[in-house]
Design an enzyme around this catalytic site. Sequence first.
Site, PDB file in Angstrom:
ATOM      1  N   ASP A  66       8.339   3.724  -4.559  1.00 53.79           N
ATOM      2  CA  ASP A  66       7.471   2.684  -4.027  1.00 53.79           C
ATOM      3  C   ASP A  66       7.760   1.366  -4.743  1.00 53.79           C
ATOM      4  OD1 ASP A  66       6.303   4.633  -2.487  1.00 53.79           O
ATOM      5  OD2 ASP A  66       4.516   4.842  -3.745  1.00 53.79           O
ATOM      6  N   LYS A  67       7.473   0.271  -4.075  1.00 55.38           N
ATOM      7  CA  LYS A  67       7.734  -1.051  -4.646  1.00 55.38           C
ATOM      8  C   LYS A  67       7.078  -1.215  -6.014  1.00 55.38           C
ATOM      9  CE  LYS A  67       7.093  -5.982  -3.689  1.00 55.38           C
ATOM     10  NZ  LYS A  67       6.617  -6.991  -2.709  1.00 55.38           N
TER      11      LYS A  67
END
Length: 385
Positions: free
Chosen positions: A197-198
């Site tokens: 995930d970012k």
Amino acid sequence: PARARPPAAARDAAPRPRRERDTDARERFERDTVDRDEASDAAPETEVESSAPPPTAVQTLVVTADESGMRVDRFFEAHFPGLSFSHIQRIVRKGQVRVNGKRVDTKDRLEEGQSVRVPPLRLDAPKTSGASSEADEKTRAFLKSITLYEDADVLVLNKPMGLAVQGGSGTTRHVDGMLEVLRDQRGQRPRLVHRLDKDTAGCLLIAKTRFAASTLAGSFRSRSARKVYWALAAGVPKPRQGRISTFLIKEEREDESVMRIAKHGEEGASHAVTYYAVVETAAQRLAWLSLKPVTGRTHQLRAHLAHIGHPIVGDPKYFSIENWELPGGIQNRLHLMARRLVIPHPRQGVIDVTAPLPPHMVQSFNLLGFDATRYDPIEDAPDED
């Protein structure tokens, strides 16, 4: 009386069977087409700037083991990054490209050991923009600064929090795009093996060759890869070590998509399993958790911890405890990181890489008095469902 035999010249000129004539004509046509097209490609074109590079010479390339299974057009893209897609289509369509002497289609798959005949090519001139070169050098320096491990096949990056792995709506800066500057001399580009995930920091695995990409992806599918994540969660789970098993399904909301817990048999739902262990606690209000996801579903760890009532601190999507206040000195950022990755090396041995805590988690650990060097109990958790 005996009939006179025709002279030798007349005998040689006698008509041959039609099938034989058609075969010879087709072979001559293909040979003449290749020769004519090569001459056309090799000839200087009018109104071409003097800076345009001359066409390459005819060459033969041998398909390597790493390139086995690659499409013909992808093979040319890998070997000749400056070659336009339309040019590749044209030389293949005209029969100028031969594999073991035979015509091919752009979508045909190559096999190790095959000989690929490459006709004269006009490659795009290399970039001369100083600005572009400077930007590329900065990108290379950045990637080098976050490299945890590298060899000829594999690259492991310590992805910072906030840096996207792939592009999306409104996302222009991401790891996948940065890998473009790491193309090798043959034009082969590193590729992602898995995702983070970012806002999740830590170990990100990159394959530098097609062989490595295929082998590492197989290790993830067979669950031979062992991933360990660290998180700071609200409250302390009971029991202190456990297994979370649910079905997850993506749900679209007004401005975002989230993973929700689904029922068994619900259309589109996927089974997800996570093992967790409490490493240390802070006054029963916060828990340092070590997590081992057996499956690799989107947002799996975040959704699972929220499901058992102990969401990850700083999670904007899944943290929903009412009247819960963030302890002073702790940043409101996602406290989740890919701490360790252990996976068989594509050729031999094992890759075992550990990422350092991201800055905001270092600050939180120091504030809470957690020692990042202490024993991690998740090591004893199973690797199967």
